[in-house]
Scaffold this active site. Sequence first.
Site, mmCIF file in Angstrom:
data_model
loop_
_atom_site.group_PDB
_atom_site.id
_atom_site.type_symbol
_atom_site.label_atom_id
_atom_site.label_comp_id
_atom_site.label_asym_id
_atom_site.label_seq_id
_atom_site.Cartn_x
_atom_site.Cartn_y
_atom_site.Cartn_z
ATOM 1 N N ARG A 106 0.836 -1.213 0.009
ATOM 2 C CA ARG A 106 0.037 0.032 0.140
ATOM 3 C C ARG A 106 0.995 1.293 0.000
ATOM 4 N NH1 ARG A 106 -4.529 0.138 4.253
ATOM 5 N NH2 ARG A 106 -2.723 0.710 5.593
ATOM 6 N N THR A 110 -1.045 7.616 -0.531
ATOM 7 C CA THR A 110 -2.690 7.347 -1.215
ATOM 8 C C THR A 110 -3.483 6.188 -0.768
ATOM 9 O OG1 THR A 110 -1.739 5.665 -2.972
ATOM 10 C CG2 THR A 110 -1.506 8.120 -3.280
ATOM 11 N N ASP A 202 0.422 -3.489 12.253
ATOM 12 C CA ASP A 202 0.988 -3.733 10.836
ATOM 13 C C ASP A 202 1.311 -5.278 10.904
ATOM 14 O OD1 ASP A 202 2.712 -4.316 8.766
ATOM 15 O OD2 ASP A 202 2.715 -2.235 8.250
ATOM 16 N N ASP A 205 4.854 -6.296 9.428
ATOM 17 C CA ASP A 205 5.980 -5.846 10.335
ATOM 18 C C ASP A 205 5.958 -6.934 11.632
ATOM 19 O OD1 ASP A 205 6.866 -4.039 8.872
ATOM 20 O OD2 ASP A 205 5.800 -2.252 9.808
#
Length: 211
Positions: A106, A110, A202, A205
């Site tokens: 991603r 945006t 995340d 991560d």
Amino acid sequence: MEYSNVTIMDHPLIHHKLTVLRDEKTSSRDFRALVSEIAMLMCYEATRDLPLEETEVKTPVAVAKTKKLAGKKFAIVPILRAGLGMVDGMLNLVPSARVGHIGLYRDPETLMPVEYYCKLPTDIPNREVIVVDPMLATGGSAIDAISQIKKRGPKNIKFMCIIAAPEGLKALCEAHPDVKIYVGALDEKLNDHGYIVPGLGDAGDRIFGTL
Ligand code: PRP
Ligand code: URA
């Protein structure tokens, strides 16, 4: 919100494992193991409708009339990176599955998906595909990955995620109404940065220790 093609898991083991997975104190090592275990449990549900055929097998006592999977034409396609964490758990249940890969990230500004890799089994038109990614947030990555895979003409596509936001689930259902979706937990909302609330942070991560 209710969609006919969406299954939201409701199993005590999945609830329990998700609680530990969400905990910010859970280590990368435990996080990886839990993602794999939850994926295996969800795979059990997502393969419930695989076709069977009649067969016979000779036990030490007698011939048993029984059933086996009709063909082994099944592929798992993780969305890189975080989807990789779900593959081993699924292969434990379906060891003959082929594994394709689709790489998307991603764009942090945006939130739009950017594709950087796609390698699928060459006989994908003969296969049923389960696309996997732990997180369905805006839905952009899953929608794009499924659009790319559809161009290669697989027989059928399902999508499996561990946590979904209502916004992403709605977007995915509208973009690909033919795709059956399996969700570990449906959370509350997205925050202003496109993170699922409460979510787990995340996923990539936490799996790969790149926090
Ligand atoms: C995460 C996640 C999904 C995507 C979901 O990946 O694993 O692929 O975000 O967000 P979306 O529904 O809004 O598209 P990320 O882009 O962080 O890449 P990574 O797996 O390589 O860390
Ligand atoms: N991707 C993640 O890994 N986590 C989120 O909450 C949203 C997107």
